[in-house]
Motif scaffolding. Structure first.
Motif, PDB file in Angstrom:
ATOM      1  N   ASN A 315       0.796  -1.230   0.000  1.00  0.00           N
ATOM      2  CA  ASN A 315       0.000   0.000   0.000  1.00  0.00           C
ATOM      3  C   ASN A 315       0.828   1.280   0.000  1.00  0.00           C
ATOM      4  N   MET A 316       2.106   1.187   0.382  1.00  0.00           N
ATOM      5  CA  MET A 316       2.906   2.401   0.540  1.00  0.00           C
ATOM      6  C   MET A 316       4.186   2.400  -0.290  1.00  0.00           C
ATOM      7  N   ALA A 317       4.661   1.227  -0.711  1.00  0.00           N
ATOM      8  CA  ALA A 317       5.957   1.159  -1.388  1.00  0.00           C
ATOM      9  C   ALA A 317       5.857   0.557  -2.782  1.00  0.00           C
ATOM     10  N   ASP A 318       4.658   0.330  -3.263  1.00  0.00           N
ATOM     11  CA  ASP A 318       4.447  -0.087  -4.649  1.00  0.00           C
ATOM     12  C   ASP A 318       5.049  -1.452  -4.981  1.00  0.00           C
ATOM     13  N   PHE A 319       5.093  -2.353  -3.994  1.00  0.00           N
ATOM     14  CA  PHE A 319       5.471  -3.736  -4.276  1.00  0.00           C
ATOM     15  C   PHE A 319       4.202  -4.540  -4.556  1.00  0.00           C
ATOM     16  N   THR A 320       4.344  -5.630  -5.306  1.00  0.00           N
ATOM     17  CA  THR A 320       3.197  -6.491  -5.569  1.00  0.00           C
ATOM     18  C   THR A 320       2.971  -7.433  -4.383  1.00  0.00           C
ATOM     19  N   ALA A 321       1.821  -8.100  -4.393  1.00  0.00           N
ATOM     20  CA  ALA A 321       1.513  -9.064  -3.335  1.00  0.00           C
ATOM     21  C   ALA A 321       2.534 -10.201  -3.341  1.00  0.00           C
ATOM     22  N   MET A 322       2.936 -10.640  -4.537  1.00  0.00           N
ATOM     23  CA  MET A 322       3.922 -11.712  -4.627  1.00  0.00           C
ATOM     24  C   MET A 322       5.269 -11.262  -4.070  1.00  0.00           C
ATOM     25  N   ALA A 374       9.393   5.418   1.548  1.00  0.00           N
ATOM     26  CA  ALA A 374       8.653   4.964   0.366  1.00  0.00           C
ATOM     27  C   ALA A 374       9.540   4.235  -0.636  1.00  0.00           C
ATOM     28  N   ASP A 375      10.858   4.448  -0.556  1.00  0.00           N
ATOM     29  CA  ASP A 375      11.761   3.813  -1.524  1.00  0.00           C
ATOM     30  C   ASP A 375      12.733   2.830  -0.868  1.00  0.00           C
ATOM     31  N   THR A 376      12.395   2.308   0.304  1.00  0.00           N
ATOM     32  CA  THR A 376      13.232   1.282   0.943  1.00  0.00           C
ATOM     33  C   THR A 376      13.320   0.064   0.022  1.00  0.00           C
ATOM     34  N   SER A 377      14.515  -0.499  -0.114  1.00  0.00           N
ATOM     35  CA  SER A 377      14.725  -1.574  -1.093  1.00  0.00           C
ATOM     36  C   SER A 377      14.182  -2.916  -0.604  1.00  0.00           C
ATOM     37  N   PHE A 378      13.891  -3.761  -1.574  1.00  0.00           N
ATOM     38  CA  PHE A 378      13.430  -5.128  -1.302  1.00  0.00           C
ATOM     39  C   PHE A 378      14.480  -5.897  -0.502  1.00  0.00           C
ATOM     40  N   VAL A 379      15.750  -5.735  -0.872  1.00  0.00           N
ATOM     41  CA  VAL A 379      16.842  -6.464  -0.206  1.00  0.00           C
ATOM     42  C   VAL A 379      16.913  -6.079   1.269  1.00  0.00           C
ATOM     43  N   TYR A 380      16.779  -4.783   1.566  1.00  0.00           N
ATOM     44  CA  TYR A 380      16.817  -4.313   2.954  1.00  0.00           C
ATOM     45  C   TYR A 380      15.698  -4.966   3.758  1.00  0.00           C
ATOM     46  N   THR A 442      -0.929   7.506  11.160  1.00  0.00           N
ATOM     47  CA  THR A 442      -0.729   7.853   9.746  1.00  0.00           C
ATOM     48  C   THR A 442      -1.064   9.325   9.517  1.00  0.00           C
ATOM     49  N   ARG A 443      -0.161  10.018   8.863  1.00  0.00           N
ATOM     50  CA  ARG A 443      -0.371  11.444   8.571  1.00  0.00           C
ATOM     51  C   ARG A 443      -1.168  11.600   7.274  1.00  0.00           C
ATOM     52  N   ASP A 444      -1.838  12.703   7.164  1.00  0.00           N
ATOM     53  CA  ASP A 444      -2.705  12.963   6.020  1.00  0.00           C
ATOM     54  C   ASP A 444      -1.926  12.860   4.707  1.00  0.00           C
ATOM     55  N   PRO A 445      -2.255  11.862   3.869  1.00  0.00           N
ATOM     56  CA  PRO A 445      -1.534  11.712   2.584  1.00  0.00           C
ATOM     57  C   PRO A 445      -1.662  12.929   1.680  1.00  0.00           C
ATOM     58  N   ALA A 446      -2.774  13.677   1.823  1.00  0.00           N
ATOM     59  CA  ALA A 446      -2.951  14.867   0.979  1.00  0.00           C
ATOM     60  C   ALA A 446      -1.882  15.908   1.279  1.00  0.00           C
ATOM     61  N   GLU A 447      -1.403  15.929   2.537  1.00  0.00           N
ATOM     62  CA  GLU A 447      -0.399  16.912   2.930  1.00  0.00           C
ATOM     63  C   GLU A 447       1.018  16.338   2.875  1.00  0.00           C
ATOM     64  N   TYR A 448       1.158  15.083   3.328  1.00  0.00           N
ATOM     65  CA  TYR A 448       2.491  14.490   3.459  1.00  0.00           C
ATOM     66  C   TYR A 448       2.822  13.473   2.362  1.00  0.00           C
ATOM     67  N   GLY A 449       1.848  13.141   1.516  1.00  0.00           N
ATOM     68  CA  GLY A 449       2.085  12.149   0.476  1.00  0.00           C
ATOM     69  C   GLY A 449       2.209  10.740   1.060  1.00  0.00           C
ATOM     70  N   VAL A 450       2.891   9.880   0.311  1.00  0.00           N
ATOM     71  CA  VAL A 450       3.043   8.492   0.741  1.00  0.00           C
ATOM     72  C   VAL A 450       3.812   8.403   2.055  1.00  0.00           C
ATOM     73  N   GLU A 451       4.761   9.325   2.278  1.00  0.00           N
ATOM     74  CA  GLU A 451       5.559   9.297   3.504  1.00  0.00           C
ATOM     75  C   GLU A 451       4.685   9.457   4.752  1.00  0.00           C
ATOM     76  N   MET A 453       1.803   8.003   5.147  1.00  0.00           N
ATOM     77  CA  MET A 453       1.336   6.652   5.450  1.00  0.00           C
ATOM     78  C   MET A 453       2.467   5.809   6.028  1.00  0.00           C
ATOM     79  N   VAL A 454       3.672   5.990   5.473  1.00  0.00           N
ATOM     80  CA  VAL A 454       4.830   5.237   5.964  1.00  0.00           C
ATOM     81  C   VAL A 454       5.109   5.581   7.427  1.00  0.00           C
ATOM     82  N   HIS A 455       4.838   6.832   7.798  1.00  0.00           N
ATOM     83  CA  HIS A 455       5.053   7.255   9.190  1.00  0.00           C
ATOM     84  C   HIS A 455       4.272   6.362  10.148  1.00  0.00           C
ATOM     85  N   GLY A 456       3.055   6.005   9.774  1.00  0.00           N
ATOM     86  CA  GLY A 456       2.254   5.131  10.634  1.00  0.00           C
ATOM     87  C   GLY A 456       2.902   3.760  10.804  1.00  0.00           C
ATOM     88  N   ALA A 457       3.444   3.202   9.726  1.00  0.00           N
ATOM     89  CA  ALA A 457       4.129   1.902   9.815  1.00  0.00           C
ATOM     90  C   ALA A 457       5.371   2.009  10.690  1.00  0.00           C
TER      91      ALA A 457
END
Length: 498
Positions: A315-322, A374-380, A442-451, A453-457
C-alpha cells in the motif's frame, strides 16, 4: 491391545507425579525418532493448512459466487475453531489416551479435507474447514504433551526445536505453494495433496504410538466448555477484527464484551472445580508464568510485524503481493531451520541467554524497520526480516520448553493448553494493537504524500521495539530452564496443603 500400554507400570505413579526421575516410555532411540517423524508429518499438514488457502480466496469467490467478505470466513472460521479447541484439549487428553486422541485428530482432519475437496456448495466447504480446524486445535498441545513424555529432559529442547521447524516452515510455504497450485490446478488440489501424508501418518501412528499419559477420567463440565468457547472465541474474533473493522464497530465491541465476561466466569469456575477442564493453577508456578508471558510478548511483536510489512509493501511502497510474500519467505524459512539449532543450544545452555539474544535481535530489527521510507529496497526488507526471524526462533521454542519443563508430566497437557491459548490470544492482540497504532499515527496523505502513510508503519514498528525490549528485561529473570525440580514440590505450589 499392545499399543494401548501406558507409562505407569502396575502400582507405579505416573511420570512426574512424584519427585522421582521421569522415565520416557520409548527407550529405543530409533523407535522414538521414527515416531517423532510421523507425529511431525501429521502436524505439518495441519499447520500448513492454516495459511494454504489465503491466496485461493478469489477461486472460491468465482466457483461459489460469493463475496470477498464471505470468502474470508474460510480463514476466520478456521482460526476461531482452532483457538476454541486448544483449551478443551487439556480435558480430552486426560479423558482419552494420547493414542486415541492423535488418531481421532488425524481422522477428523482427513474427513474434513475430503469434505472440503468435494464440497458442492460453500457451506459444505466451511464444514470441512471446521473439522480441519478442530483437528488442528487438538494437535498442537497434544503433540507437545507426547514429545515431553517420550523424550528425556536433556533432549526436550532438540525435540521442541524440530517441532519449531514445522511451525516455522509450514506457514512460510503455504501462500507461495497455494498461489502456484491455484494458477495451474483446480483449487480442490489444495486439499487432495495433503491426504496421502495424513493417511500415512495415521496408519504408522496406529502401529507405533502408545499412550503416554495417565488417564484420570475427569467429569465433563458442559458449562466450562461453553464459557471457554465464548470467552476465547470472542476475544480472538474481536481482536482479529479490530484492526480492519475498527475498535468502535459493533462486531468488535460485542465480541470483546462477551469474550471478557465469559472468560472471567470461565476462570472463576475453573478455580472452583475439583477437576477443572483447564488447570489454570499452573500459573502459580513463577517460571512457567514468566516463560509463557515471554512467549506472548514475542508473538505480539512478531505477528504484528508480519502483518505490518505486507501492508507497507503493497500500500505504501508499490510492491506487488507476490513480492511482499517473497520478502517474508527467507525469514520464515530461516526461522524454521534455526529452531532445531536453538533446541540443541537450549539442551546445553538453557533458555535465559537464548531468549535474551533473541529479544535483542527482535528489538534491533524493529528499530531498523521503524526507519522505512517509500523507496526502501526489497533487499533491505528481506534481510532485516531474516535477522528478525532468527531472533524469534531463539525465543519461541526455548521459552515454551522452559515453561513446560516446570511441570510434572501429569500437568503438561494443561500447561500446553494454557501456553498455546495465551500465545494465540497474544498474536491477535498484537495484530490489532499494531494495526491500530499504524492507522492512528498515519499522517494525512494529501499533505504528506506516501511518507505520511509510511510514518504510521514506522511508529507501529517503534511500538513493537518497546514490546520486544520489555521481553528482553524479562528474559534475564529466567532460571531453572530444564526444570530439574518438578514433582511434589510443583503440585504443592498448585494445590497448597492446609
Amino acid at each position: 491391545m499392545a499399543n494401548e500400554s501406558t507409562i505407569p507400570a502396575s502400582g507405579d505413579s505416573p511420570a512426574g507425579a512424584s519427585g522421582e526421575q521421569e522415565t520416557p516410555v520409548y527407550q529405543n532411540p530409533v523407535e522414538r525418532n521414527v515416531l517423532m517423524g510421523v507425529l511431525l508429518a501429521g502436524a505439518f499438514v495441519m499447520i500448513l493448512n492454516q495459511t494454504l488457502l489465503n491466496t485461493a480466496l478469489p477461486a472460491f469467490m468465482a466457483d461459489f459466487g460469493i463475496t470477498a467478505s464471505d470468502a474470508q470466513w474460510v480463514t476466520t472460521l478456521f482460526m476461531l475453531v482452532n483457538g476454541i479447541m486448544i483449551p478443551v484439549t487439556a480435558f480430552l487428553i486426560q479423558k482419552f489416551s494420547t493414542r486415541a486422541m492423535f488418531l481421532t485428530a488425524m481422522g477428523l482432519f482427513i474427513t474434513g479435507t475430503i469434505v472440503a475437496a468435494v464440497a458442492p456448495v460453500y457451506l459444505v466447504l466451511l464444514l470441512g474447514r471446521v473439522l480441519q480446524a478442530a483437528a488442528g486445535g487438538m494437535i498442537m498441545p497434544l503433540l507437545q504433551t507426547i514429545l515431553f513424555a517420550i523424550f528425556p529432559r536433556d533432549r526436550r529442547g532438540s525435540a521442541m526445536g524440530m517441532f519449531g521447524l514445522i511451525i516455522g516452515f509450514a506457514p512460510a510455504i503455504g501462500p507461495s505453494l497455494s498461489g502456484w497450485i491455484v494458477d495451474h490446478f483446480p483449487w480442490q488440489t489444495l486439499f487432495l495433496m495433503m491426504l496421502p501424508i495424513a493417511v500415512i501418518a495415521m496408519v504408522i501412528a496406529f502401529f507405533l504410538l502408545k499412550n503416554v499419559t495417565e488417564n484420570t477420567d475427569p467429569k465433563l463440565d458442559i458449562l466450562s466448555i461453553i464459557l471457554s468457547s465464548l470467552g476465547f472465541g470472542g476475544l480472538l474474533f474481536g481482536f482479529s477484527s479490530a484492526g480492519t473493522a475498527g475498535w468502535s464497530s459493533a462486531e468488535v465491541v460485542i465480541s470483546l464484551v462477551v469474550g471478557v465476561i465469559a472468560l472471567v466466569l470461565f476462570v472463576w469456575r475453573q478455580l472452583k472445580l475439583d477437576q477443572p477442564m483447564l488447570e489454570l493453577r499452573v500459573l502459580r508456578i513463577p517460571m512457567f508464568t514468566l516463560n509463557t508471558v515471554l512467549g506472548m510478548v514475542m508473538f505480539i511483536a512478531m505477528v504484528g510485524g508480519m502483518l505490518i510489512l505486507p501492508l507497507y509493501m503493497q500500500n505504501m511502497a508499490d510492491f506487488t503481493a507476490m513480492e511482499s510474500g517473497l520478502a517474508l519467505l527467507p525469514g520464515a524459512i530461516i526461522m524454521g531451520l534455526m529452531s532445531p539449532v536453538t533446541g540443541r543450544l537450549f539442551d546445553r545452555f538453557g533458555g535465559k541467554w537464548l531468549a535474551a539474544v533473541g529479544f535483542i535481535l527482535l528489538t534491533a530489527t524493529s528499530l531498523l524497520f521503524a526507519r522505512l521510507s517509500a523507496d526502501t529496497s526489497f533487499v533491505y526488507i528481506a534481510a532485516v526480516n531474516a535477522v528478525r526471524m532468527v531472533g524469534a526462533a531463539m525465543v519461541m521454542m526455548p521459552v515454551t520448553t522452559a515453561a513446560l519443563n516446570q511441570l510434572p508430566q501429569t500437568l503438561v497437557p494443561h500447561g500446553t493448553a494454557v501456553n498455546n491459548t495465551l500465545r494465540q490470544v497474544a498474536g491477535s492482540v498484537g495484530t490489532a494493537v499494531l494495526v491500530t497504532v499504524m492507522t492512528v499515527t498515519t499522517r494525512d496523505p494529501a499533505e504528506y504524500g506516501v511518507e505520511g502513510m509510511v510514518h504510521g508503519a514506522n511508529v507501529a514498528f517503534l511500538v513493537s521495539a518497546f514490546i520486544s525490549a520489555a521481553g528482553l528485561i524479562g528474559a534475564f529473570f529466567i532460571t531453572n530452564s530444564h526444570g530439574e525440580e518438578t514433582g511434589e514440590n510443583r503440585l504443592e505450589q498448585i494445590h497448597p496443603k492446609n
